[in-house]
Scaffold this active site. Structure first.
Site: not given
Ligand SMILES: Cc1cc2nc3c(=O)[nH]c(=O)nc-3n(C[C@H](O)[C@H](O)[C@H](O)COP(=O)(O)O)c2cc1C
Ligand SMILES: Cc1cc2nc3c(=O)[nH]c(=O)nc-3n(C[C@H](O)[C@H](O)[C@H](O)COP(=O)(O)OP(=O)(O)OC[C@H]3O[C@@H](n4cnc5c(N)ncnc54)[C@H](O)[C@@H]3O)c2cc1C
Ligand code: FES
Lengths: 306, 249
Positions: A45, A72, A128, A131, A166, A192, A194, A218
């Site tokens: 995390k 957040g 990261n 974010c 990232k 990438i 989000t 997703g």
């Molecule tokens: C609930 C949630 C929390 C996330 N928290 C972080 C984070 O703390 N640090 C980070 O670099 N990315 C975070 N992400 C992004 C994911 O690591 C990932 O880059 C993004 O969700 C795309 O991958 P996916 O489509 O497989 O979920 C988070 C994504 C989700 C859904």
């Protein structure tokens, strides 16, 4: 027998499948579901220097083939991650982890990374800079090549492990940011994060997320992520970790053909707690189906002869 | 927590938009009343959290019957209401902490409003099974929204029915009865305004069950975190039930 090993900056993983930061907590919830040691690694995390509560709820909204989140960066802070979370995880996970670090100033990043140095359990740092959740925070670094360069340099100067940056997809040209990070000494790139999005409640006539906007993840973002990995692979020489919508072994192969050395699985873990296990078990069968003997042979394979 | 595949054995409308769903299969991960399950509904990315209304282990291998009561409010629950007996549901079972029965004392009070009522049913049954007779107060908006009343009546506990418009039971709110009762502890599940009203008049310690939008339902995403006196708490993991004194109103 097929070979699923891949190597990130000298660190060899049994397979390229890594749960993505923020979707796997610090691992324990999933250790109830399967033996974590079958994973390539785990990206923990997102951790900041000081503890953070994150944003008010609602933090989650559903979308077609995905979700928005505005968590957040809730986390207990670098000190607690270094001393408590990692030692708890080390009881059930015996491989190296990826430490995902966030911040709101150069000093934040440097301080957090320093607090997390000198840990044998760390395979690499994932910085990261993307974010999208925190006002005036992480976003700025990831959208501007100069800021991305500056953070990367600062972190490289203190980190005792390879540094992967990232990247945010919320930019006009992701390859410019990628090049800036490479020039600043990044050992690799994760991409990438989000994509910024919104949902509005028809009943309440206002955004569902209390933070109004959130990051889309997703299967909905898989083609976007794939394209960005493909484009960045053309421009840089450092290894890439492909992230975004990966939900099956076929997705892993596709991401690797685009140029990823390893792959992170995020949202899929949330809706299917055994997603990574299923992907890892499926992988050798899909490799055989496509006549792949060694996974590392196909990295960037889609670029040849095109 | 366990991911299981349960067979739908009954889907019964109880009111115009409230349904009882009965599922059968491995429910061994359920430990207490007040826990919830997270249902995958074909065509929707996120699962839907629904409280456990009742459960009964029927076999030593951990299989049994799980009863849920839900309102079809949006596209997901409407799609759920069209599922038929024989269909298989992918369920994350045994989520959340559930109610703490050890705090009940001799005369606990159960206070439920609308779709918050279902989890109190198994709680009432468990309390009775342990020799404690709870008093139960149920609140609905109006007569034709009432469900589960006959089942509660069959438990033979002191039972009070309130409707906001007076079309059944007594006219008024659950708190109108609460002020007249004495109790050692209360358990409450219902809408937030009801909790705020109870907070003003409750004379004993108690606990409330909370709802939040959830990304996972098992503690992985931090999507459901609220601030409590004990620090940040995930509604899906440390909750959904929180004791009165830790909640920051
Ligand atoms: C609930 C949630 C929390 C996330 N928290 C972080 C984070 O703390 N640090 C980070 O670099 N990315 C975070 N992400 C992004 C994911 O690591 C990932 O880059 C993004 O969700 C795309 O991958 P996916 O489509 O497989 O979920 C988070 C994504 C989700 C859904
Ligand atoms: C712990 C818990 C227990 C619950 N128990 C019950 C129950 O026993 N009976 C019952 O009828 N309802 C219950 N709910 C509410 C139920 O989860 C929502 O009504 C349902 O998710 C709505 O889905 P939808 O697709 O019909 O609505 P939509 O509005 O289309 O859903 C869109 C998204 O928002 C989420 N969402 C919408 N409303 C809620 C809500 N109130 N709480 C949480 N997420 C929501 C959905 O899960 C989905 O991700 C419970 C919620 C929680 C958190
Ligand atoms: S819903 Fe994911 S942590 Fe609670």
């Amino acid at each position: 027998m097929v070979n699923t090993q891949v190597t990130l900056s000298g660190w060899t993983l049994d397979n390229p499948v890594i749960p993505a930061s923020g979707t796997f907590g610090f691992g324990y919830e999933f250790s109830e579901v399967y033996d974590l040691n079958l994973l390539g690694s785990i990206s923990l995390k997102g951790t900041t220097l000081a503890p953070r509560f994150g944003n008010p709820t609602p933090r989650i909204a559903e979308t077609p083939a995905g979700l928005l989140n505005s968590v957040g960066l809730q986390n207990p802070g670098a000190e607690a991650v270094a001393n408590e979370e990692m030692s708890r995880l080390s009881r059930v996970f015996h491989k190296k982890v990826i430490l995902n670090v966030s911040g709101f100033s150069k000093e934040d990043y440097v301080g957090a990374v320093q607090a997390l140095c000198r840990k044998d359990m760390v395979g690499l740092f994932e910085i990261n800079i993307s974010c999208p959740n925190v006002h005036g925070g992480g976003m700025a670094f990831g959208t501007d090549p100069d800021s991305a360069y500056e953070i990367t340099r600062a972190v490289k100067a203190v980190a005792d492990k390879p540094v992967y940056v990232k990247l945010s997809p919320n930019v006009t040209d992701i390859t410019q940011i990628a090049l800036a990070c490479e020039e600043a000494g990044a050992d690799g790139l994760s991409l990438i994060n989000t994509l910024m999005g919104m949902r509005i409640s028809l009943k309440d006539r206002k955004p569902i997320l209390k933070n109004r906007t959130g990051g889309l993840s997703g299967p909905a973002i898989f083609p976007v992520a794939l394209r960005m990995v493909y484009d960045v692979y053309e421009k840089v020489r450092i290894p890439l970790i492909g992230i975004g919508g990966v939900s099956s072994a076929d997705d892993v192969l596709e991401m690797m053909l685009a140029g990823a050395t390893a792959v992170q699985v995020g949202s899929a873990n949330l809706v299917r707690p055994d997603a990574c296990k299923a992907i890892i078990e499926e992988l050798p069968h899909r490799m055989e189906a496509y006549h792949i003997e060694s996974l590392s042979d196909i990295i960037g394979g889609a670029h040849h002869g095109t | 927590m366990k991911q299981v595949h349960l067979t739908l054995t009954e889907q019964t409308p109880l009111t115009q938009d409230v349904f009882r769903l009965v599922l059968q299969g491995d429910i061994s991960s359920l430990t207490r009343p007040g826990q919830f399950v997270n249902l995958a509904i074909p065509g929707f990315y996120l699962r839907r959290p629904i409280s456990v209304c009742d459960y009964e282990l029927t076999n030593p291998d951990g299989t049994g019957t799980l009863t849920l009561i839900y309102r079809a409010v949006g596209n997901g629950t409407r799609a759920l209401s069209r599922m038929k007996p024989g269909q298989i549901l992918d369920v994350l079972c045994g989520l959340g902490n559930g109610f703490d029965l050890s705090r009940a004392g001799a005369e606990p009070l159960l206070v439920g409003g609308g779709l918050g009522i279902p989890p109190l049913y198994k709680l009432a049954r468990e309390l009775k099974a342990s020799g404690i007779v709870p008093q139960v107060v149920l609140g609905f908006n109006t007569k034709n929204e009432i469900f589960l009343y006959d089942e509660f009546r069959a438990l033979d506990c002191p039972l009070f029915l309130m409707t906001a418009d007076g079309s059944a039971g007594n006219k008024g709110f659950v708190t109108d009865v609460m002020v007249k009762l004495s109790y050692t502890y209360f358990y409450s599940c219902g809408p937030a305004p009801m909790y705020r009203a109870i907070e003003k008049i409750a004379t004993a310690p108690g606990e409330y069950s909370f709802e939040e939008r959830m990304g996972c339902g098992f503690g992985a995403c931090m999507g459901c975190t609220i601030q409590t006196a004990n620090g940040p708490a995930r509604v899906c993991r440390e909750g959904p039930v929180f004791r009165r004194e830790v909640i920051q109103w």
